[in-house]
Design a protein around this motif. Sequence first.
Motif, PDB file in Angstrom:
ATOM      1  N   LYS A  75       0.836  -1.210   0.000  1.00  0.00           N
ATOM      2  CA  LYS A  75       0.000   0.000   0.000  1.00  0.00           C
ATOM      3  C   LYS A  75       0.871   1.260   0.000  1.00  0.00           C
ATOM      4  N   GLN A  76       1.927   1.282   0.815  1.00  0.00           N
ATOM      5  CA  GLN A  76       2.829   2.436   0.851  1.00  0.00           C
ATOM      6  C   GLN A  76       3.503   2.623  -0.501  1.00  0.00           C
ATOM      7  N   LYS A  77       3.977   1.540  -1.080  1.00  0.00           N
ATOM      8  CA  LYS A  77       4.640   1.628  -2.379  1.00  0.00           C
ATOM      9  C   LYS A  77       3.696   2.176  -3.448  1.00  0.00           C
ATOM     10  N   LEU A  78       2.497   1.621  -3.506  1.00  0.00           N
ATOM     11  CA  LEU A  78       1.544   2.057  -4.522  1.00  0.00           C
ATOM     12  C   LEU A  78       1.148   3.512  -4.346  1.00  0.00           C
ATOM     13  N   THR A  79       0.961   3.927  -3.098  1.00  0.00           N
ATOM     14  CA  THR A  79       0.593   5.321  -2.838  1.00  0.00           C
ATOM     15  C   THR A  79       1.677   6.260  -3.346  1.00  0.00           C
ATOM     16  N   ILE A  80       2.915   5.953  -3.029  1.00  0.00           N
ATOM     17  CA  ILE A  80       4.031   6.805  -3.456  1.00  0.00           C
ATOM     18  C   ILE A  80       4.171   6.784  -4.977  1.00  0.00           C
ATOM     19  N   LEU A  81       4.112   5.598  -5.558  1.00  0.00           N
ATOM     20  CA  LEU A  81       4.285   5.480  -7.009  1.00  0.00           C
ATOM     21  C   LEU A  81       3.184   6.209  -7.770  1.00  0.00           C
TER      22      LEU A  81
END
Length: 129
Positions: A75-81
């Motif tokens: 979730k953190q990765k997708l939000t940032i990306l």
Amino acid sequence: MSKIIKFLYIIIGFIALGFGVLGLILPVLPTTPLLLLASFCFVKGSERFEHWFKGTKLYKRHLETFVKERAMTLKQKLTILLFADVMIAIPFFILESFLVRGILVLIVFYKYYYFIYKIKTVREVTSKT
């Protein structure tokens, strides 16, 4: 480092912290990068604020794993990306230069490569609070 520069780091740290907290509520603001910026600024600005910030639940929940293990939740990765993609898309569509567009596309590819291969993906820890 001069006191004025340290003071500016602290001010920027609190601004980033404020926007990071807003990012918990508003899906358009990326929480993790803003909290990373706040942490960086507190480290540069004041040892006292650095220790305070690293002791907060906010830090432990959103940054501690990344800082210690170079890992993030999916979730953190997708939000940032996705947030970064939106920010990169703005100049991509506004500017007409093929060179700039090419560089932006390369940045996007490198960003995904880095997040997929250099940052571990971990499961989201559910805390019993």
